[in-house]
Design a protein around this motif. Structure first.
Motif, mmCIF file in Angstrom:
data_model
loop_
_atom_site.group_PDB
_atom_site.id
_atom_site.type_symbol
_atom_site.label_atom_id
_atom_site.label_comp_id
_atom_site.label_asym_id
_atom_site.label_seq_id
_atom_site.Cartn_x
_atom_site.Cartn_y
_atom_site.Cartn_z
ATOM 1 N N TRP A 43 27.755 45.431 21.271
ATOM 2 C CA TRP A 43 28.099 46.350 22.370
ATOM 3 C C TRP A 43 28.857 45.594 23.459
ATOM 4 C CZ3 TRP A 43 27.636 51.553 22.537
ATOM 5 C CH2 TRP A 43 27.908 52.173 23.749
ATOM 6 N N GLY A 44 30.063 46.076 23.744
ATOM 7 C CA GLY A 44 30.826 45.548 24.870
ATOM 8 C C GLY A 44 31.446 44.200 24.586
ATOM 9 N N CYS A 45 32.149 43.702 25.576
ATOM 10 C CA CYS A 45 32.822 42.399 25.499
ATOM 11 C C CYS A 45 33.053 41.964 26.934
ATOM 12 C CB CYS A 45 34.152 42.561 24.764
ATOM 13 S SG CYS A 45 35.248 41.132 24.896
ATOM 14 N N ASP A 46 32.711 40.724 27.237
ATOM 15 C CA ASP A 46 32.852 40.251 28.623
ATOM 16 C C ASP A 46 33.892 39.148 28.762
ATOM 17 O OD1 ASP A 46 30.925 41.928 29.572
ATOM 18 O OD2 ASP A 46 29.326 40.431 29.656
ATOM 19 N N ALA A 47 34.619 38.832 27.686
ATOM 20 C CA ALA A 47 35.441 37.608 27.711
ATOM 21 C C ALA A 47 36.441 37.588 28.868
ATOM 22 C CB ALA A 47 36.159 37.442 26.374
ATOM 23 N N CYS A 48 37.072 38.731 29.151
ATOM 24 C CA CYS A 48 38.083 38.719 30.212
ATOM 25 C C CYS A 48 37.428 38.639 31.585
ATOM 26 C CB CYS A 48 38.992 39.941 30.113
ATOM 27 S SG CYS A 48 38.121 41.503 30.209
ATOM 28 N N GLN A 49 36.130 38.874 31.654
ATOM 29 C CA GLN A 49 35.437 38.729 32.935
ATOM 30 C C GLN A 49 34.763 37.365 33.030
ATOM 31 O OE1 GLN A 49 33.730 42.306 34.909
ATOM 32 N NE2 GLN A 49 33.401 42.961 32.799
ATOM 33 N N SER A 50 34.110 36.947 31.927
ATOM 34 C CA SER A 50 33.381 35.681 32.024
ATOM 35 C C SER A 50 34.334 34.495 32.180
ATOM 36 C CB SER A 50 32.456 35.486 30.826
ATOM 37 O OG SER A 50 33.193 35.560 29.643
ATOM 38 N N SER A 51 35.600 34.673 31.754
ATOM 39 C CA SER A 51 36.565 33.573 31.902
ATOM 40 C C SER A 51 37.222 33.572 33.283
ATOM 41 C CB SER A 51 37.653 33.690 30.828
ATOM 42 O OG SER A 51 38.315 34.942 30.945
ATOM 43 N N CYS A 52 36.948 34.590 34.072
ATOM 44 C CA CYS A 52 37.630 34.724 35.364
ATOM 45 C C CYS A 52 37.044 33.742 36.395
ATOM 46 C CB CYS A 52 37.486 36.155 35.868
ATOM 47 S SG CYS A 52 38.191 36.405 37.500
ATOM 48 N N PRO A 53 37.898 32.963 37.047
ATOM 49 C CA PRO A 53 37.380 32.003 38.048
ATOM 50 C C PRO A 53 36.549 32.675 39.133
ATOM 51 C CG PRO A 53 39.756 31.708 37.704
ATOM 52 C CD PRO A 53 39.357 32.901 36.895
ATOM 53 N N TYR A 54 36.825 33.924 39.428
ATOM 54 C CA TYR A 54 36.079 34.607 40.495
ATOM 55 C C TYR A 54 34.677 35.034 40.044
ATOM 56 C CZ TYR A 54 40.229 34.509 43.352
ATOM 57 O OH TYR A 54 41.302 34.076 44.093
ATOM 58 N N ASN A 55 34.377 34.846 38.762
ATOM 59 C CA ASN A 55 33.018 35.177 38.309
ATOM 60 C C ASN A 55 32.148 33.932 38.135
ATOM 61 O OD1 ASN A 55 32.976 37.947 38.297
ATOM 62 N ND2 ASN A 55 33.928 38.107 36.277
ATOM 63 N N GLN A 56 32.649 32.773 38.573
ATOM 64 C CA GLN A 56 31.851 31.546 38.480
ATOM 65 C C GLN A 56 31.108 31.385 39.814
ATOM 66 O OE1 GLN A 56 32.290 30.676 35.322
ATOM 67 N NE2 GLN A 56 34.028 32.089 35.283
ATOM 68 N N ASN A 57 29.905 30.892 39.742
ATOM 69 C CA ASN A 57 29.114 30.612 40.958
ATOM 70 C C ASN A 57 28.980 31.800 41.904
ATOM 71 O OD1 ASN A 57 28.982 27.903 40.070
ATOM 72 N ND2 ASN A 57 31.060 27.618 40.861
ATOM 73 N N ILE A 58 28.790 32.967 41.356
ATOM 74 C CA ILE A 58 28.569 34.138 42.216
ATOM 75 C C ILE A 58 27.060 34.366 42.365
ATOM 76 C CG2 ILE A 58 30.773 35.318 41.824
ATOM 77 C CD1 ILE A 58 29.461 36.898 39.606
ATOM 78 N N PRO A 59 26.631 35.035 43.435
ATOM 79 C CA PRO A 59 25.186 35.186 43.632
ATOM 80 C C PRO A 59 24.540 36.077 42.581
ATOM 81 C CG PRO A 59 26.421 36.369 45.332
ATOM 82 C CD PRO A 59 27.430 35.644 44.504
ATOM 83 N N GLU A 60 23.241 35.879 42.423
ATOM 84 C CA GLU A 60 22.472 36.747 41.519
ATOM 85 C C GLU A 60 22.276 38.108 42.159
ATOM 86 O OE1 GLU A 60 18.813 35.169 39.794
ATOM 87 O OE2 GLU A 60 20.240 34.978 38.162
#
Ligand code: SF4
Ligand code: SF4
Length: 333
Positions: free
Chosen positions: A228-245
């Motif tokens: 179900w789903g795919c996150d690759a284009c989001q998980s590779s995005c620099p803006y999704n690194q070190n974001i708060p929980e």
């Protein structure tokens, strides 16, 4: 007035909030028309009438303002299962939580405005370009991967909106910050990002995992191990690194891509946590179909006995996919 509304939204738990006008989304209208001309239309699961999608007043004729709301859902949890389920779909159905939060906000808005105005709440289920509204309300910018990105929370955000006949001073959009980055395009699993901001839904795994019925040979192979789903284009995005929980524990991802559990769902009685998850909206059979295809793509022989149990399943699609999978796995042995 605007600040009071934002304070209320923050107290209720929304992470992002902004105000915009309900005018026709002219830029997005042009973008969608160009997209249609280029052959990347229709887009599945959304209203096909472009004019409706870009006109918030189609939902509320007397609208004067839109309160755009964002709920962050990032959790620092491992998601390295061989059989992939996107994090947003591994917790309870976010619609339930967000509807509850929006209802609370409307109660407070009514009290505060002494019932002088109307407030209509929407989350994800109406013909409206929510990302375009959120962008216009200053919640973030649209990235080259077509997600809405906020500098603090990245793109792991659920959007919702309250449309009202109350006139509120609008916020300003913020400038896009993708710069020269192309990580989402380079890492796209289905080669679906044809160019920046242009997504071909037909090759996007997030869509294919939700597409009902029989998949083509090419679609089956594109699916890889995605249940179900795919996150690759989001998980590779620099803006999704070190974001708060996320503060919303109810959204915590708990489901796992476990073929044994999924293939053992009996038709009418899958476990409650699966039935209450966002991925249940297409039914449980589609999860089983995707799991069977993924097993073949992984050549995972350990699931042969489970597949054999499905050859007299009461769903013709599951029966046929199980027979196909057994043949494919035994052929490669
Ligand atoms: S969800 Fe996956 S397939 Fe779709 S655009 Fe993103 S990376 Fe590509
Ligand atoms: S990966 Fe780079 S180009 Fe893609 S959305 Fe994120 S910042 Fe923009």
């Amino acid at each position: 007035m605007k600040q009071e509304i934002k304070n209320m939204a923050g107290e209720i738990g929304f992470d992002l909030f902004g105000i915009t006008t309900p005018d026709i989304l002219t830029n997005d209208l042009q973008r969608l028309v160009a997209r249609k001309k280029a052959g990347y239309w229709p887009v599945p699961f959304i209203e096909q009438n472009i004019n409706k999608l870009v006109d918030p007043k189609d939902l509320f004729e007397k609208a004067e303002s839109i309160i755009s709301l964002g709920t962050a859902y990032n959790f620092k949890v491992e998601n390295e299962e061989k059989y992939f389920i996107s994090n947003y779909a591994r917790g309870i159905d976010y619609h339930l939580l967000i509807e509850e939060m929006m209802n609370k906000l409307i109660v407070r808005l009514n009290l505060w405005s002494k019932n002088k105005y109307k407030f209509k709440a929407f989350v994800d289920t109406v013909p409206l370009l929510e990302r375009a509204v959120a962008r216009k309300a200053g919640l973030g910018w649209i990235g080259k991967n077509t997600s809405l990105i906020n500098e603090k929370f990245g793109s792991y955000i659920f959007l919702s909106e309250i449309i009202t006949d109350m006139k509120i001073e609008p916020d300003l959009p913020i400038n896009p910050k993708c710069g020269d980055c192309k990580k989402c395009i380079v890492n796209c699993k289905g080669d679906a990002l044809k160019e920046p901001y242009l997504l071909d839904s037909q090759s996007c795994l997030a869509y294919l995992t939700q597409k009902k019925g029989y998949l083509t040979e090419n679609e089956k192979s594109l699916l890889s191990s995605h249940i179900w789903g795919c996150d690759a284009c989001q998980s590779s995005c620099p803006y999704n690194q070190n974001i708060p929980e996320s503060n919303h524990q109810a959204l915590m991802p708990i489901l796992r891509g476990d073929p044994t559990e999924i293939l053992n769902f009996s038709r009418n009685n899958p476990p409650k946590q699966w039935q209450n998850a966002a991925l249940s909206w297409r039914g449980m059979r589609i999860l089983q179909r995707n799991t069977i295809i993924s097993i073949v793509n992984n050549h995972d022989l350990q699931y042969l006995p489970l597949l054999k149990n499905l050859i007299d399943d009461n769903s013709p699609i599951i029966r046929n996919y199980a027979k196909w999978a057994i043949k494919e796995l035994e052929k490669g042995n």
